[in-house]
Each structure stands twice: as structure tokens, then as C-alpha cells.
Design a protein around this motif. Structure first.
Motif, PDB file in Angstrom:
ATOM      1  N   GLU A  89       0.808  -1.222   0.000  1.00  0.00           N
ATOM      2  CA  GLU A  89       0.000   0.000   0.000  1.00  0.00           C
ATOM      3  C   GLU A  89       0.841   1.273   0.000  1.00  0.00           C
ATOM      4  N   VAL A  90       2.154   1.143   0.019  1.00  0.00           N
ATOM      5  CA  VAL A  90       3.017   2.330   0.072  1.00  0.00           C
ATOM      6  C   VAL A  90       3.793   2.454  -1.233  1.00  0.00           C
ATOM      7  N   SER A  91       3.681   3.619  -1.867  1.00  0.00           N
ATOM      8  CA  SER A  91       4.420   3.881  -3.109  1.00  0.00           C
ATOM      9  C   SER A  91       5.729   4.577  -2.766  1.00  0.00           C
ATOM     10  N   LEU A  92       6.830   3.853  -2.871  1.00  0.00           N
ATOM     11  CA  LEU A  92       8.147   4.412  -2.606  1.00  0.00           C
ATOM     12  C   LEU A  92       8.817   4.682  -3.944  1.00  0.00           C
ATOM     13  N   LEU A  93       9.184   5.927  -4.186  1.00  0.00           N
ATOM     14  CA  LEU A  93       9.747   6.312  -5.481  1.00  0.00           C
ATOM     15  C   LEU A  93      11.262   6.387  -5.468  1.00  0.00           C
ATOM     16  N   GLY A  94      11.858   6.399  -4.300  1.00  0.00           N
ATOM     17  CA  GLY A  94      13.306   6.473  -4.234  1.00  0.00           C
ATOM     18  C   GLY A  94      13.797   6.238  -2.825  1.00  0.00           C
ATOM     19  N   CYS A  95      15.099   6.025  -2.694  1.00  0.00           N
ATOM     20  CA  CYS A  95      15.684   5.920  -1.358  1.00  0.00           C
ATOM     21  C   CYS A  95      17.146   6.328  -1.428  1.00  0.00           C
ATOM     22  N   ASP A  99      24.775   5.900   1.474  1.00  0.00           N
ATOM     23  CA  ASP A  99      25.303   7.004   0.661  1.00  0.00           C
ATOM     24  C   ASP A  99      25.136   6.756  -0.835  1.00  0.00           C
ATOM     25  N   GLN A 100      24.083   6.013  -1.203  1.00  0.00           N
ATOM     26  CA  GLN A 100      23.792   5.784  -2.613  1.00  0.00           C
ATOM     27  C   GLN A 100      22.317   6.043  -2.881  1.00  0.00           C
ATOM     28  N   MET A 101      22.029   6.577  -4.054  1.00  0.00           N
ATOM     29  CA  MET A 101      20.678   6.961  -4.431  1.00  0.00           C
ATOM     30  C   MET A 101      20.084   5.957  -5.416  1.00  0.00           C
ATOM     31  N   TYR A 102      18.831   5.565  -5.137  1.00  0.00           N
ATOM     32  CA  TYR A 102      18.099   4.684  -6.038  1.00  0.00           C
ATOM     33  C   TYR A 102      16.760   5.335  -6.375  1.00  0.00           C
ATOM     34  N   ILE A 103      16.391   5.266  -7.658  1.00  0.00           N
ATOM     35  CA  ILE A 103      15.156   5.889  -8.142  1.00  0.00           C
ATOM     36  C   ILE A 103      14.331   4.838  -8.870  1.00  0.00           C
ATOM     37  N   TYR A 104      13.059   4.737  -8.519  1.00  0.00           N
ATOM     38  CA  TYR A 104      12.184   3.783  -9.202  1.00  0.00           C
ATOM     39  C   TYR A 104      11.823   4.324 -10.576  1.00  0.00           C
ATOM     40  N   HIS A 121      14.854  15.014  -4.348  1.00  0.00           N
ATOM     41  CA  HIS A 121      14.487  14.648  -2.981  1.00  0.00           C
ATOM     42  C   HIS A 121      15.610  13.841  -2.322  1.00  0.00           C
ATOM     43  N   GLU A 122      16.101  12.815  -3.015  1.00  0.00           N
ATOM     44  CA  GLU A 122      17.149  11.970  -2.446  1.00  0.00           C
ATOM     45  C   GLU A 122      18.480  12.718  -2.354  1.00  0.00           C
ATOM     46  N   LEU A 123      18.728  13.629  -3.278  1.00  0.00           N
ATOM     47  CA  LEU A 123      19.922  14.475  -3.186  1.00  0.00           C
ATOM     48  C   LEU A 123      19.906  15.261  -1.883  1.00  0.00           C
ATOM     49  N   LEU A 124      18.746  15.777  -1.524  1.00  0.00           N
ATOM     50  CA  LEU A 124      18.642  16.555  -0.282  1.00  0.00           C
ATOM     51  C   LEU A 124      18.845  15.679   0.948  1.00  0.00           C
ATOM     52  N   HIS A 125      18.495  14.403   0.859  1.00  0.00           N
ATOM     53  CA  HIS A 125      18.845  13.481   1.958  1.00  0.00           C
ATOM     54  C   HIS A 125      20.363  13.389   2.090  1.00  0.00           C
ATOM     55  N   ALA A 126      21.052  13.318   0.947  1.00  0.00           N
ATOM     56  CA  ALA A 126      22.513  13.257   0.963  1.00  0.00           C
ATOM     57  C   ALA A 126      23.102  14.547   1.510  1.00  0.00           C
ATOM     58  N   VAL A 127      22.504  15.667   1.161  1.00  0.00           N
ATOM     59  CA  VAL A 127      22.949  16.964   1.685  1.00  0.00           C
ATOM     60  C   VAL A 127      22.768  17.006   3.195  1.00  0.00           C
ATOM     61  N   TRP A 128      21.625  16.545   3.658  1.00  0.00           N
ATOM     62  CA  TRP A 128      21.338  16.534   5.099  1.00  0.00           C
ATOM     63  C   TRP A 128      22.398  15.722   5.843  1.00  0.00           C
ATOM     64  N   MET A 167      12.051  15.900  10.710  1.00  0.00           N
ATOM     65  CA  MET A 167      12.705  17.135  10.279  1.00  0.00           C
ATOM     66  C   MET A 167      13.480  16.930   8.983  1.00  0.00           C
ATOM     67  N   GLU A 168      14.153  15.801   8.864  1.00  0.00           N
ATOM     68  CA  GLU A 168      14.887  15.510   7.626  1.00  0.00           C
ATOM     69  C   GLU A 168      13.932  15.347   6.451  1.00  0.00           C
ATOM     70  N   GLU A 169      12.823  14.644   6.681  1.00  0.00           N
ATOM     71  CA  GLU A 169      11.835  14.468   5.615  1.00  0.00           C
ATOM     72  C   GLU A 169      11.210  15.798   5.222  1.00  0.00           C
ATOM     73  N   LEU A 170      10.957  16.631   6.211  1.00  0.00           N
ATOM     74  CA  LEU A 170      10.394  17.951   5.918  1.00  0.00           C
ATOM     75  C   LEU A 170      11.358  18.752   5.058  1.00  0.00           C
ATOM     76  N   TYR A 171      12.643  18.652   5.358  1.00  0.00           N
ATOM     77  CA  TYR A 171      13.678  19.352   4.600  1.00  0.00           C
ATOM     78  C   TYR A 171      13.650  18.945   3.131  1.00  0.00           C
ATOM     79  N   THR A 172      13.539  17.658   2.861  1.00  0.00           N
ATOM     80  CA  THR A 172      13.559  17.178   1.474  1.00  0.00           C
ATOM     81  C   THR A 172      12.274  17.535   0.740  1.00  0.00           C
ATOM     82  N   ARG A 173      11.149  17.546   1.450  1.00  0.00           N
ATOM     83  CA  ARG A 173       9.856  17.797   0.812  1.00  0.00           C
ATOM     84  C   ARG A 173       9.615  19.286   0.576  1.00  0.00           C
TER      85      ARG A 173
END
Length: 325
Positions: A89-95, A99-104, A121-128, A167-173
């Protein structure tokens, strides 16, 4: 000073200088900057990822971090393995993991802008992950302003995350979805994106098909409710008037069979004309009701079709759909 003493001093100084240089070199080699640079040099970027990177219009710093995460655009099976995406039930588009980025890789053409938004979005996780404690505190202060200004939006965006991750999720969104943000935060994002609003446009583009169908269904819901009320009122009036007409016809027929009941032929014809007029009016009312019922059924069918289309769009963005079948 003896020559031998001066020579030893020079040797000590040379050793100290060499030690300092080696220490500096070692520190540089261990720095996040060099590690990112090294990983980006070693990354074999695919053509599709290169297109995404160019579309994001990153700054030099943003591009270095992006390439260091060695982004991979993947189909469902590989993506689910890397991102542990197994909740139907959860649509995950990336993670962003290790220290590696994956995109669906979403297949529907009208939704491919999701690749760019997910990458940002995932770039901002790396920045964080690369922020110092002091910088993160500053950013969190600005994000708190966003939370106060957009409480309902923030609540909806973060409802699936525990407090530690919010807070990290808010930053990326915020960086990829909101147009209006505090200027200090906008300035912060400019370190990584030349034009952050372009990312927001990508987000709005791939959300547009969803929004269009949702808006249509909202209008259809309102239409069905209004037609339902009109049909109920019309049926009640029709049933009441048809029952009344039946009684009037029975009385008319009884009177017609009774000598002297009608005072004159004119009265007989007058009542007959009134009954015929009411019968015609009721036939028109029946046709109007049938037309509204048909219109209502059509609206319901359109609503159900839109629900199906929304489901197809959602399924296209869910890497687990194949596992569900």
C-alpha cells in the motif's frame, strides 16, 4: 652553532614540515569533499541519469554530491531489493541508503517527471547527511517556520514518519514541493539548485494527472448529490400527482356513468381537458426524471472510470504492484 647541530635542526624541521604536509594530505583525503569527488570520478553515469541531472540544473556543489551518490534508475525488482520496498500500500519512489541513491523507474510518460523530483528529494537526503551540527540547527529553525505556516500540509506529508525522521523528511519535501518558503531557506537551497522552483514545477507536472482526475471526481460527486436530491423530490411529486390523478379519473368516470352528474357538456369537456393536461404534464415530468436518472448514472460511471484511472496512475508509481498480482 656547530655545523652538526644546524644539520640536525634542519632535519627536524624537514621532518616536521613533512609530517604536517602528510597530515594535511591525509586529512584532505579523508574529507567528505575529497570522498565525494573520488566517488563522482569513479561513477559510470547512464544516459538517463545524465538527462535527469542536467534537467535539475544543479550547482557545482549540488552536482558533486549528486554524482557521489552514484544514482541508479531501476525497475521494480532491483529497486525493491535496494530500497526494501515491500509494503503493497506504500508507493516508494526512491531511497538514499549507504550514501547511494536509487530511483524507481516509472513507466507512464505523463509521470516521468517524478524521476527528477525523486532525484532532487534523495539528493537533499545526501545533503542533510553532510551538514554540520550548526548548519542543521539553522536549517531546522527555518523549517519550523514552514511548519507553522503550513500545518495541514506538513501533517499530511509527515504522517508516515516518526518524530526522529520528520525534520529531515520535511527538509527534502519543502525543497521539492513548496513554492513559498522563508528567504533564508531559499538561499540555503541555492547552494545546490540553480532554480529550485523548476523542481517544484516538475512535481506539479507529474501531480497534474492525479489532480485533474480528483477535481473531476469532486465535481462529479457534487453533481450526483444534486441530481439525487432533484430525483428524490421529482419522484415524490410524480408519485403524489399520479395518485391524485388516478383518484380524479375514477371520480370523473363515476360521474360520467351517473345521469345528471355533469351539469353540462361544457363541464364534462372542461374536466376531461384538465385530466388530459395533467396526464400530459405527468408524462413530461416522467421523461424529465428519466433524463436526470440517465444523467446521474452517466456521472456515476464517469466517477468510477476516474477512480480506475487514479488507481492505474497510483499502480504505475508503486514498485510492488507486480508482487500484488
Amino acid at each position: 652553532m656547530p655545523v652538526e647541530s644546524r644539520s640536525r635542526n634542519r632535519e627536524v624541521a624537514a621532518i616536521l614540515v613533512t609530517t604536517l604536509v602528510l597530515t594535511g594530505v591525509y586529512a584532505f583525503l579523508q574529507s567528505r569533499f575529497f570522498q565525494d569527488l573520488w566517488k563522482s570520478w569513479r561513477y559510470d553515469e547512464s544516459g538517463t541519469v545524465s538527462e535527469i541531472r542536467q534537467e535539475l540544473e544543479l550547482t557545482e556543489k549540488g552536482e558533486r554530491i549528486f554524482l557521489a551518490t552514484q544514482p541508479a534508475l531501476e525497475e521494480a525488482e532491483s529497486f525493491n531489493e535496494h530500497c526494501n520496498s515491500h509494503e503493497i500500500e506504500v508507493s516508494l519512489l526512491g531511497c538514499y541508503t549507504n550514501d547511494q541513491m536509487y530511483i524507481y523507474e516509472v513507466q507512464l510518460p505523463e509521470l516521468v517527471d517524478s524521476h527528477k523530483v525523486t532525484a532532487a528529494h534523495e539528493l537533499l537526503h545526501a545533503v542533510w547527511a553532510r551538514m554540520s551540527g550548526g548548519e542543521r540547527k539553522e536549517v531546522e529553525k527555518w523549517l519550523s517556520k514552514v511548519r507553522q505556516a503550513n500545518p495541514e500540509w506538513v501533517e499530511e506529508e509527515l504522517k508516515l514518519y516518526d518524530e526522529a525522521a520528520q525534520m529531515e523528511e520535511l527538509y527534502t519535501r519543502v525543497g521539492t514541493k513548496l513554492r513559498e518558503i522563508p528567504e533564508e531557506l531559499e538561499e540555503h537551497y541555492r547552494k545546490y539548485f540553480q532554480d529550485r522552483l523548476k523542481i517544484v514545477e516538475f512535481y506539479e507536472n507529474y501531480q497534474a494527472p492525479f489532480q485533474k482526475l480528483q477535481d473531476e471526481n469532486q465535481a462529479l460527486r457534487e453533481k450526483v448529490l444534486q441530481l439525487g436530491e432533484e430525483i428524490d423530490v421529482g419522484k415524490e411529486e410524480y408519485d403524489r400527482r399520479i395518485a391524485g390523478l388516478k383518484v380524479r379519473i375514477e371520480r370523473y368516470n363515476e360521474c360520467a356513468d351517473t345521469a345528471g352528474c355533469f351539469k353540462s357538456m361544457a363541464e364534462f369537456q372542461k374536466q376531461r381537458a384538465e385530466l388530459e393536461a395533467e396526464d400530459a404534464a405527468l408524462e413530461n415530468l416522467r421523461l424529465e426524471l428519466n433524463a436526470k436518472i440517465d444523467e446521474n448514472n452517466k456521472a456515476v460511471a464517469e466517477y468510477q472510470e476516474n477512480v480506475k484511472k487514479l488507481g492505474n496512475l497510483s499502480d504505475a508509481m508503486n514498485s510492488n504492484v507486480k508482487e500484488k498480482i
